[in-house]
Design a protein around this motif. Structure first.
Motif, PDB file in Angstrom:
ATOM      1  N   LEU A 247       0.825  -1.199   0.000  1.00  0.00           N
ATOM      2  CA  LEU A 247       0.000   0.000   0.000  1.00  0.00           C
ATOM      3  C   LEU A 247       0.867   1.260   0.000  1.00  0.00           C
ATOM      4  CD1 LEU A 247      -2.587  -1.076   2.729  1.00  0.00           C
ATOM      5  CD2 LEU A 247      -2.809  -1.313   0.244  1.00  0.00           C
ATOM      6  N   PHE A 248       0.320   2.343  -0.545  1.00  0.00           N
ATOM      7  CA  PHE A 248       1.001   3.636  -0.511  1.00  0.00           C
ATOM      8  C   PHE A 248       0.811   4.231   0.886  1.00  0.00           C
ATOM      9  CE2 PHE A 248      -0.311   3.150  -4.993  1.00  0.00           C
ATOM     10  CZ  PHE A 248       0.949   3.161  -5.591  1.00  0.00           C
ATOM     11  N   GLY A 249       1.926   4.467   1.585  1.00  0.00           N
ATOM     12  CA  GLY A 249       1.857   4.905   2.973  1.00  0.00           C
ATOM     13  C   GLY A 249       1.218   6.256   3.185  1.00  0.00           C
ATOM     14  N   SER A 250       1.261   7.117   2.174  1.00  0.00           N
ATOM     15  CA  SER A 250       0.715   8.471   2.335  1.00  0.00           C
ATOM     16  C   SER A 250      -0.749   8.572   1.926  1.00  0.00           C
ATOM     17  CB  SER A 250       1.534   9.457   1.495  1.00  0.00           C
ATOM     18  OG  SER A 250       1.498   9.092   0.119  1.00  0.00           O
ATOM     19  N   MET A 251      -1.323   7.467   1.450  1.00  0.00           N
ATOM     20  CA  MET A 251      -2.721   7.464   1.017  1.00  0.00           C
ATOM     21  C   MET A 251      -3.589   6.744   2.035  1.00  0.00           C
ATOM     22  SD  MET A 251      -2.760   6.477  -3.009  1.00  0.00           S
ATOM     23  CE  MET A 251      -1.967   7.450  -4.295  1.00  0.00           C
ATOM     24  N   SER A 252      -4.826   7.195   2.160  1.00  0.00           N
ATOM     25  CA  SER A 252      -5.799   6.476   2.988  1.00  0.00           C
ATOM     26  C   SER A 252      -6.097   5.121   2.359  1.00  0.00           C
ATOM     27  CB  SER A 252      -7.093   7.280   3.099  1.00  0.00           C
ATOM     28  OG  SER A 252      -7.743   7.329   1.835  1.00  0.00           O
ATOM     29  N   LEU A 253      -6.696   4.235   3.143  1.00  0.00           N
ATOM     30  CA  LEU A 253      -7.081   2.940   2.579  1.00  0.00           C
ATOM     31  C   LEU A 253      -8.030   3.131   1.402  1.00  0.00           C
ATOM     32  CD1 LEU A 253      -7.654   0.610   5.679  1.00  0.00           C
ATOM     33  CD2 LEU A 253      -5.550   1.110   4.416  1.00  0.00           C
ATOM     34  N   TYR A 254      -8.954   4.077   1.521  1.00  0.00           N
ATOM     35  CA  TYR A 254      -9.900   4.337   0.423  1.00  0.00           C
ATOM     36  C   TYR A 254      -9.147   4.692  -0.859  1.00  0.00           C
ATOM     37  CZ  TYR A 254     -13.613   6.398  -2.365  1.00  0.00           C
ATOM     38  OH  TYR A 254     -14.486   6.673  -3.384  1.00  0.00           O
ATOM     39  N   ASP A 255      -8.205   5.628  -0.762  1.00  0.00           N
ATOM     40  CA  ASP A 255      -7.487   6.055  -1.962  1.00  0.00           C
ATOM     41  C   ASP A 255      -6.568   4.955  -2.493  1.00  0.00           C
ATOM     42  OD1 ASP A 255      -8.615   8.582  -2.161  1.00  0.00           O
ATOM     43  OD2 ASP A 255      -7.196   9.455  -0.735  1.00  0.00           O
ATOM     44  N   ASN A 256      -6.007   4.134  -1.608  1.00  0.00           N
ATOM     45  CA  ASN A 256      -5.212   3.002  -2.056  1.00  0.00           C
ATOM     46  C   ASN A 256      -6.051   2.035  -2.882  1.00  0.00           C
ATOM     47  OD1 ASN A 256      -2.266   2.347  -1.182  1.00  0.00           O
ATOM     48  ND2 ASN A 256      -3.093   3.459   0.574  1.00  0.00           N
ATOM     49  N   ILE A 257      -7.247   1.735  -2.383  1.00  0.00           N
ATOM     50  CA  ILE A 257      -8.112   0.769  -3.063  1.00  0.00           C
ATOM     51  C   ILE A 257      -8.686   1.362  -4.345  1.00  0.00           C
ATOM     52  CG2 ILE A 257     -10.234  -0.586  -2.795  1.00  0.00           C
ATOM     53  CD1 ILE A 257      -9.508  -0.665   0.262  1.00  0.00           C
ATOM     54  N   ALA A 258      -8.910   2.671  -4.346  1.00  0.00           N
ATOM     55  CA  ALA A 258      -9.447   3.332  -5.539  1.00  0.00           C
ATOM     56  C   ALA A 258      -8.396   3.512  -6.630  1.00  0.00           C
ATOM     57  CB  ALA A 258     -10.014   4.698  -5.153  1.00  0.00           C
ATOM     58  N   PHE A 259      -7.123   3.414  -6.283  1.00  0.00           N
ATOM     59  CA  PHE A 259      -6.036   3.738  -7.216  1.00  0.00           C
ATOM     60  C   PHE A 259      -6.145   3.013  -8.564  1.00  0.00           C
ATOM     61  CE2 PHE A 259      -1.761   3.281  -8.960  1.00  0.00           C
ATOM     62  CZ  PHE A 259      -1.327   4.589  -8.973  1.00  0.00           C
TER      63      PHE A 259
ATOM     64  N   GLU B 141      -1.569   3.166  10.366  1.00  0.00           N
ATOM     65  CA  GLU B 141      -2.453   3.250  11.526  1.00  0.00           C
ATOM     66  C   GLU B 141      -3.239   1.959  11.771  1.00  0.00           C
ATOM     67  OE1 GLU B 141      -3.418   8.037  11.276  1.00  0.00           O
ATOM     68  OE2 GLU B 141      -4.736   6.630  10.227  1.00  0.00           O
ATOM     69  N   ILE B 142      -3.003   0.948  10.939  1.00  0.00           N
ATOM     70  CA  ILE B 142      -3.765  -0.295  11.084  1.00  0.00           C
ATOM     71  C   ILE B 142      -2.815  -1.475  11.222  1.00  0.00           C
ATOM     72  CG2 ILE B 142      -5.746   0.597   9.811  1.00  0.00           C
ATOM     73  CD1 ILE B 142      -4.737  -0.911   7.361  1.00  0.00           C
ATOM     74  N   SER B 143      -3.351  -2.630  11.592  1.00  0.00           N
ATOM     75  CA  SER B 143      -2.534  -3.824  11.798  1.00  0.00           C
ATOM     76  C   SER B 143      -2.102  -4.441  10.475  1.00  0.00           C
ATOM     77  CB  SER B 143      -3.338  -4.854  12.598  1.00  0.00           C
ATOM     78  OG  SER B 143      -4.410  -5.363  11.814  1.00  0.00           O
ATOM     79  N   GLY B 144      -1.152  -5.362  10.568  1.00  0.00           N
ATOM     80  CA  GLY B 144      -0.678  -6.056   9.374  1.00  0.00           C
ATOM     81  C   GLY B 144      -1.775  -6.847   8.699  1.00  0.00           C
ATOM     82  N   GLY B 145      -2.623  -7.491   9.497  1.00  0.00           N
ATOM     83  CA  GLY B 145      -3.725  -8.246   8.914  1.00  0.00           C
ATOM     84  C   GLY B 145      -4.707  -7.359   8.176  1.00  0.00           C
ATOM     85  N   MET B 146      -4.961  -6.167   8.707  1.00  0.00           N
ATOM     86  CA  MET B 146      -5.857  -5.227   8.032  1.00  0.00           C
ATOM     87  C   MET B 146      -5.229  -4.721   6.742  1.00  0.00           C
ATOM     88  SD  MET B 146      -7.194  -3.161  11.418  1.00  0.00           S
ATOM     89  CE  MET B 146      -8.331  -2.053  10.588  1.00  0.00           C
ATOM     90  N   ARG B 147      -3.906  -4.519   6.759  1.00  0.00           N
ATOM     91  CA  ARG B 147      -3.229  -4.090   5.526  1.00  0.00           C
ATOM     92  C   ARG B 147      -3.351  -5.157   4.439  1.00  0.00           C
ATOM     93  NH1 ARG B 147       0.455  -1.752   9.212  1.00  0.00           N
ATOM     94  NH2 ARG B 147       1.859  -3.546   9.141  1.00  0.00           N
ATOM     95  N   LYS B 148      -3.258  -6.422   4.847  1.00  0.00           N
ATOM     96  CA  LYS B 148      -3.411  -7.502   3.868  1.00  0.00           C
ATOM     97  C   LYS B 148      -4.810  -7.502   3.267  1.00  0.00           C
ATOM     98  CE  LYS B 148       0.030 -10.653   5.784  1.00  0.00           C
ATOM     99  NZ  LYS B 148       0.881 -10.692   4.602  1.00  0.00           N
ATOM    100  N   ARG B 149      -5.808  -7.294   4.113  1.00  0.00           N
ATOM    101  CA  ARG B 149      -7.185  -7.268   3.606  1.00  0.00           C
ATOM    102  C   ARG B 149      -7.412  -6.063   2.697  1.00  0.00           C
ATOM    103  NH1 ARG B 149     -10.873  -7.122   8.265  1.00  0.00           N
ATOM    104  NH2 ARG B 149      -9.120  -6.965   9.699  1.00  0.00           N
ATOM    105  N   ALA B 150      -6.775  -4.937   3.032  1.00  0.00           N
ATOM    106  CA  ALA B 150      -6.870  -3.768   2.147  1.00  0.00           C
ATOM    107  C   ALA B 150      -6.204  -4.060   0.805  1.00  0.00           C
ATOM    108  CB  ALA B 150      -6.224  -2.555   2.813  1.00  0.00           C
ATOM    109  N   GLY B 151      -5.069  -4.758   0.849  1.00  0.00           N
ATOM    110  CA  GLY B 151      -4.399  -5.141  -0.389  1.00  0.00           C
ATOM    111  C   GLY B 151      -5.260  -6.075  -1.219  1.00  0.00           C
TER     112      GLY B 151
END
Length: 326
Positions: free
Chosen positions: A92-104, A140-150
């Motif tokens: 994920l891009f560290g400077s983007m919110s999860l929303y913007d990462n997923i929308a990319f 700001e989130i856990s590793g597991g949440m980052r995986k789910r966002a990915g």
């Protein structure tokens, strides 16, 4: 429905180091497959070769008529849109919110309006259980949440092929169990072809329809999960049991003298093969996996090629209760 992926004679090296050679297999459309192997056997390299991010020296990867190795770059670029790739760390891009990462990917590869993008992104966020966290940064989130966002980002373009690179790395057993169920649920909802690279035995035992294993620069085996879980191949048995005796050493494969010494001392004897556990089913309320019916027909066509232990495992599995071989 997912797309069949045909791999023919794939060989990849970095300089003088051969990673793997002459890999040939077919990922059946809409089915879930797992690729196992000790660390350093080139599993991630294999994923990147399927999607055309790395170029093997020989062989072909055919995706809907496009050769991802030797095809035209324009065709490969278009075919790559059929893939969704979940990286180990989410990437994920560290400077983007999860929303913007997923929308990319939607903003980069489509001409959808922001209202359309929001609808798709929020659907995927809900699918992976991150509703309410879309405004947070990756840090700001856990590793597991980052995986789910990915994973959510990998899904926004409605891929027909989903590749997951060690989705379990860094997760505790409970989170790994949730992720395993999520992968099965996604397959039920999308009917996408899926390939998961892992060395987690729980995922390998409960999630896939098919399993393969890379070792000593070769594809040791690839086929129905029941064939690998009942295999008598020494390296497969060692990997599935976690026993020290066998071809896999601490840093590399053992030499012939060491293997002969183990055999003479009986160190490899008495290691029970891993039992066949039931494959995960979609969560209540979700549709049945369409791949199950196709797989049943495929296994019936291959029935005479299976050893007795594999036939018994298939006959005792879910297919038997649904009218499959028994």
């Amino acid at each position: 429905m997912g797309i069949e992926v045909v791999v023919e004679g794939l060989t990849k090296s970095f300089g003088s180091q051969n990673v793997w050679q002459d890999v040939t297999l077919t990922l059946p459309p809409g089915e879930v497959s797992v690729m196992l192997g000790p660390s350093g056997t080139g599993k991630t390299v294999f994923l990147k070769s399927l999607i055309g991010l790395l170029k093997p020296e020989r062989g072909r990867v055919l995706v809907d008529g496009v050769d991802m190795v030797g095809g035209r770059e324009r065709d490969i670029y278009e075919a790559r849109k059929k893939f969704g790739l979940m990286f180990q760390d989410g990437a994920l891009f560290g400077s983007m919110s999860l929303y913007d990462n997923i929308a990319f990917p939607l903003r980069e590869h489509t001409r959808k309006t922001e209202s359309e993008i929001r609808r798709i992104v929020m659907e995927r966020i809900e699918t992976v259980g991150l509703l309410g966290d879309e405004g947070k940064l990756p840090g700001e989130i856990s590793g597991g949440m980052r995986k789910r966002a990915g994973l959510a980002r990998a899904l926004v373009l409605d891929p027909q092929i989903i590749l997951c690179d060690e989705p379990d790395s860094g997760l505790d057993p409970v989170r790994t169990s949730y992720l395993s169920q999520l992968l099965i649920d996604l397959n039920a909802q999308t009917d996408a072809t899926m390939l998961i690279v892992t060395h987690n035995l729980e995922i390998a035992a409960t999630v896939p329809d098919n399993m393969g294993m890379l070792f000593r620069r070769n594809l040791v085996t690839f086929g129905p999960r029941e064939a690998l879980l009942t295999s008598e191949e020494p390296v497969v048995r060692q990997f599935l049991t976690g026993h020290q005796a066998g071809p896999i050493g601490m840093s590399e494969e053992k030499d012939e003298a060491t293997l002969a010494e183990e055999e003479a001392s009986g160190a490899a004897a008495g290691v029970a093969p891993r039992g066949i556990v039931p494959q995960l089913q979609p969560s209540p309320g979700l549709p049945a996996r369409q791949a199950v019916v196709r797989r049943r027909a495929r296994l019936l066509a291959m029935w005479d090629t299976f050893p007795p232990a594999t036939r018994e495992a298939i006959g005792a599995g879910p297919a038997a209760s649904q009218g499959g071989p028994a």
